[in-house]
Design a protein around this motif. Structure first.
Motif, short mmCIF file in Angstrom:
data_model
loop_
_atom_site.label_atom_id
_atom_site.label_comp_id
_atom_site.label_asym_id
_atom_site.label_seq_id
_atom_site.Cartn_x
_atom_site.Cartn_y
_atom_site.Cartn_z
N TYR A 129 3.83 -10.80 -8.88
CA TYR A 129 4.92 -10.34 -8.02
C TYR A 129 5.38 -11.48 -7.11
N SER A 130 6.69 -11.52 -6.80
CA SER A 130 7.20 -12.49 -5.82
C SER A 130 6.85 -12.03 -4.42
N LYS A 131 6.96 -12.93 -3.46
CA LYS A 131 6.65 -12.57 -2.08
C LYS A 131 7.60 -11.50 -1.55
N ASN A 132 8.85 -11.59 -1.94
CA ASN A 132 9.82 -10.57 -1.50
C ASN A 132 9.47 -9.21 -2.06
N GLU A 133 9.00 -9.17 -3.30
CA GLU A 133 8.60 -7.89 -3.90
C GLU A 133 7.35 -7.34 -3.23
N LEU A 134 6.46 -8.22 -2.83
CA LEU A 134 5.20 -7.78 -2.23
C LEU A 134 5.38 -7.23 -0.82
N PHE A 135 6.39 -7.74 -0.09
CA PHE A 135 6.56 -7.30 1.30
C PHE A 135 6.88 -5.80 1.35
N GLY A 136 6.06 -5.07 2.10
CA GLY A 136 6.25 -3.63 2.24
C GLY A 136 5.71 -2.82 1.10
N MET A 137 5.09 -3.46 0.12
CA MET A 137 4.59 -2.74 -1.07
C MET A 137 3.35 -1.94 -0.71
N ASP A 138 3.23 -0.76 -1.32
CA ASP A 138 2.05 0.08 -1.19
C ASP A 138 0.94 -0.54 -2.02
N VAL A 139 -0.26 -0.65 -1.46
CA VAL A 139 -1.36 -1.29 -2.19
C VAL A 139 -1.79 -0.47 -3.41
N THR B 222 -6.71 -21.49 -2.09
CA THR B 222 -6.79 -21.15 -3.52
C THR B 222 -7.07 -19.67 -3.71
N ASP B 223 -7.74 -19.04 -2.78
CA ASP B 223 -7.96 -17.60 -2.84
C ASP B 223 -6.70 -16.87 -2.41
N ALA B 224 -6.50 -15.69 -2.99
CA ALA B 224 -5.37 -14.86 -2.61
C ALA B 224 -5.64 -14.24 -1.24
N VAL B 225 -4.64 -14.27 -0.36
CA VAL B 225 -4.76 -13.71 0.99
C VAL B 225 -3.68 -12.67 1.18
N LEU B 226 -4.09 -11.52 1.68
CA LEU B 226 -3.18 -10.40 1.87
C LEU B 226 -3.38 -9.86 3.27
N ILE B 227 -2.29 -9.64 4.01
CA ILE B 227 -2.36 -9.00 5.33
C ILE B 227 -1.57 -7.71 5.25
N VAL B 228 -2.20 -6.63 5.68
CA VAL B 228 -1.56 -5.31 5.58
C VAL B 228 -1.63 -4.61 6.93
N ILE B 229 -0.67 -3.72 7.19
CA ILE B 229 -0.74 -2.86 8.36
C ILE B 229 -1.61 -1.65 8.01
N PRO B 230 -2.34 -1.09 8.97
CA PRO B 230 -3.39 -0.12 8.64
C PRO B 230 -2.92 1.12 7.87
N ASN B 231 -2.05 1.97 8.51
CA ASN B 231 -1.64 3.24 7.87
C ASN B 231 -2.87 3.98 7.32
N ASP C 16 -3.90 7.01 7.85
CA ASP C 16 -3.82 8.45 7.72
C ASP C 16 -4.21 8.86 6.30
N VAL C 17 -4.63 10.11 6.16
CA VAL C 17 -5.11 10.58 4.86
C VAL C 17 -4.03 10.47 3.79
N ASP C 18 -2.79 10.77 4.17
CA ASP C 18 -1.71 10.79 3.18
C ASP C 18 -0.94 9.46 3.12
N ARG C 19 -1.47 8.44 3.75
CA ARG C 19 -0.80 7.14 3.72
C ARG C 19 -1.80 6.04 3.35
N THR C 20 -1.27 4.94 2.88
CA THR C 20 -2.11 3.79 2.52
C THR C 20 -1.51 2.54 3.15
N PRO C 21 -2.34 1.51 3.31
CA PRO C 21 -1.83 0.27 3.93
C PRO C 21 -0.66 -0.34 3.15
N GLU C 22 0.26 -0.97 3.93
CA GLU C 22 1.42 -1.63 3.34
C GLU C 22 1.32 -3.13 3.60
N ILE C 23 1.77 -3.90 2.63
CA ILE C 23 1.66 -5.35 2.70
C ILE C 23 2.74 -5.92 3.63
#
Length: 529
Positions: free
Chosen positions: A365-375, A334-343, A345-352
């Motif tokens: 957002y749909s799952k396809n839209e969320l994949f690779g999205m910047d947090v 029931t809780d939202a779960v998100l897994i992201v790659i670290p990224n 670096d100062v000029d980068r943020t984690p991606e979903i």
């Protein structure tokens, strides 16, 4: 037949080195010696009969008795269980050398004595390590030289040797020595090459952790590499060579399907075969096996041989089952779960890289839209960017973060998002993922805000009651007391009643204002929470 099988088992137990690596030369040398001893004694019986007959016919009865003695010695070497294998080999070669020397003495180069010396060289290569073959060449040379000296000094009172000159004997024996030397040099090259090829094969098998099986279909024999011992824990003596032993180790729920697949593959024309099943180990536990085979066929496309590899897939299967379970839990959480790659670096943020259905519903957002999205997509003008910076700093340290953020949904709706983010590290401690458990706490935040506003209103009402309401009420109470305690003829009743009327009107106005404020709060929904 029963006696023959018992004899065969006896020779095998006496002459075969059970602990030797089945794929190494040591095992096959032991196997060859076992087979030599298995056939040597019975065939010696066949050869002794005509040998005895000819020895008496040639008036050499001593040779016949020596043949009989050699036969008994051969049986003794074969069946005596107290002898160690290497000692048994030495006694066997020594017996052959004695027989060779006796045959040369009695029959010269016309008899099988020189052939015995040549055969001994071959036997030494087959049952001993390669360098010991040169020992046989040296012994052959010593025997030939000894008989040459005996001829030269006329030390052998034998009519056959009296027919030889030293030159003739040298011409005969030198060929034996040359051929023995060639055998001692060339055959080890073949054996070493075979061992090198086998070692490469074993290294590949060990690198892939596979158990390799060579199945001769016509003979129904199977030969395994070391994997059958290392992966499944069986000992050499416990491993069977027929299909019954192998099928007996397959899980009862899988064995029929395995038999069906193998039979269909053998009967068909396919060259490849792949099956998954469970195989029982020595300790009784089962391992998941990926069985891949190459089927060798003759010119008529009949299957004659199967080379197969059995890869232990137990850990893979367990991880696969665990991942499926975790995916099922996360997907249905029931809780939202998100897994992201670290990224990080100062000029980068984690991606979903993964979001469950609950997160998709929460953000729109749909799952396809969320994949690779910047947090950062979920942050906007009203978001607390200082808190977002604190979040990133905590993640860079590899610590667990917990906090609430004002985020934006796909349609622009604001919502309060409670986040708990934990790092996932590999075996070396390097962060490879972050997993975030998130929950929409907007309703809770609004509820708290409503309670705070309600408390402010209640404080206002309390102050009103204690000050504004109290003033006219106090005046009324004082005028009433004045009427009670003052004599009637001395009271200016009309004046007092006028004051009471003014105070009552003031009290009524205050109460109406309080009621109006309360009605406004109810209409605004402040008490609905």
């Amino acid at each position: 037949m029963r006696f023959w099988n018992q004899y065969k088992r006896l020779i095998t137990s006496n002459c075969l080195v059970v602990d030797a690596n089945i794929n190494g030369l040591a095992y096959w040398r032991s196997k060859l010696f076992c087979n030599i001893m298995f056939y040597f004694a019975p065939l010696s019986v066949v050869s002794v009969v005509p040998g005895i007959f000819m020895s008496f016919k040639m008036d050499i009865p001593g040779l016949g008795f020596i043949d009989i003695a050699a036969l008994f010695l051969a049986f003794f070497i074969s069946v005596n269980s107290k002898l160690k294998v290497h000692v048994r080999k030495i006694f066997f070669i020594a017996l052959l050398y004695v027989m060779a020397a006796i045959l040369i003495y009695y029959l010269g180069s016309f008899g099988p004595g020189l052939l015995y010396l040549l055969v001994i060289t071959v036997f030494c290569l087959l049952i001993f390590s390669n360098h010991k073959a040169y020992v046989s060449v040296v012994i052959n040379t010593i025997i030939c030289v000894a008989f040459g000296l005996a001829i030269y000094f006329n030390l052998v009172p034998n009519s056959i040797f009296q027919q030889y000159t030293v030159g003739a004997w040298v011409a005969v024996s030198i060929n034996l020595i040359v051929v023995s030397t060639i055998i001692a040099v060339l055959l080890p090259l073949i054996f070493n090459g075979m061992q090198l090829s086998n070692d490469r094969f074993e290294m590949v098998a060990r690198a892939t952790c596979d158990t390799v099986c060579d199945w001769d279909i016509e003979k129904d024999t199977r030969v395994y590499n070391d994997g059958i011992y290392q992966v499944f824990g069986y000992k050499n003596a416990e491993v069977g060579t027929d299909e019954n032993w192998w099928f007996d180790k397959i899980h009862p729920d899988d064995v029929q399907q395995v038999k069906k697949t193998i039979c269909e593959s053998i009967a068909g024309e396919t060259m490849q075969m792949k099956i998954e099943f469970r195989l029982r180990c020595y300790d009784g536990n089962y391992k998941y096996i990926l069985y891949r085979s190459f089927i060798q066929r003759d010119s008529n496309k009949k299957a004659i041989r199967i080379i197969s590899s059995m890869q232990d897939m137990t850990v893979h299967k367990e991880r696969e089952a665990w991942l499926k379970l975790m995916e099922l839990i996360i997907t249905n959480a029931t809780d939202a779960v998100l897994i992201v790659i670290p990224n990080l670096d100062v000029d980068r943020t984690p991606e979903i890289i993964y979001a469950n259905e609950a997160f998709s519903k929460m953000t729109g957002y749909s799952k396809n839209e969320l994949f690779g999205m910047d947090v950062r997509t979920f942050y906007g003008a009203e978001s607390d960017m200082e808190e977002a910076a604190k979040l990133m700093e905590t993640l860079r340290k590899g610590d667990i973060y917990k906090g609430e953020h004002l985020n934006y949904k796909k349609d622009g709706t604001l919502f309060w998002n409670d986040k708990t983010i934990s790092p996932i590290k590999d075996d070396e401690g390097k962060i490879i993922y972050f997993i975030s458990i998130e929950r929409d706490v907007t309703a809770r935040r609004n509820y708290i805000h409503a309670i705070e506003n309600q408390n402010k209103k209640l404080k206002k009402i309390s102050w009103t009651q204690s000050h504004i309401v109290r003033a006219p009420l106090t005046r009324i109470m004082g005028l009433v007391n004045l009427l009670i305690t003052t004599p009637e003829d001395a009271i200016r009743t009309s004046e007092i009643l006028g004051y009471m009327d003014i105070s009552a009107i003031e009290l009524d106005t205050v109460i109406r204002d309080i009621i109006k404020d309360a009605e406004d709060d109810v209409n605004s929904g402040i008490f609905d929470a």
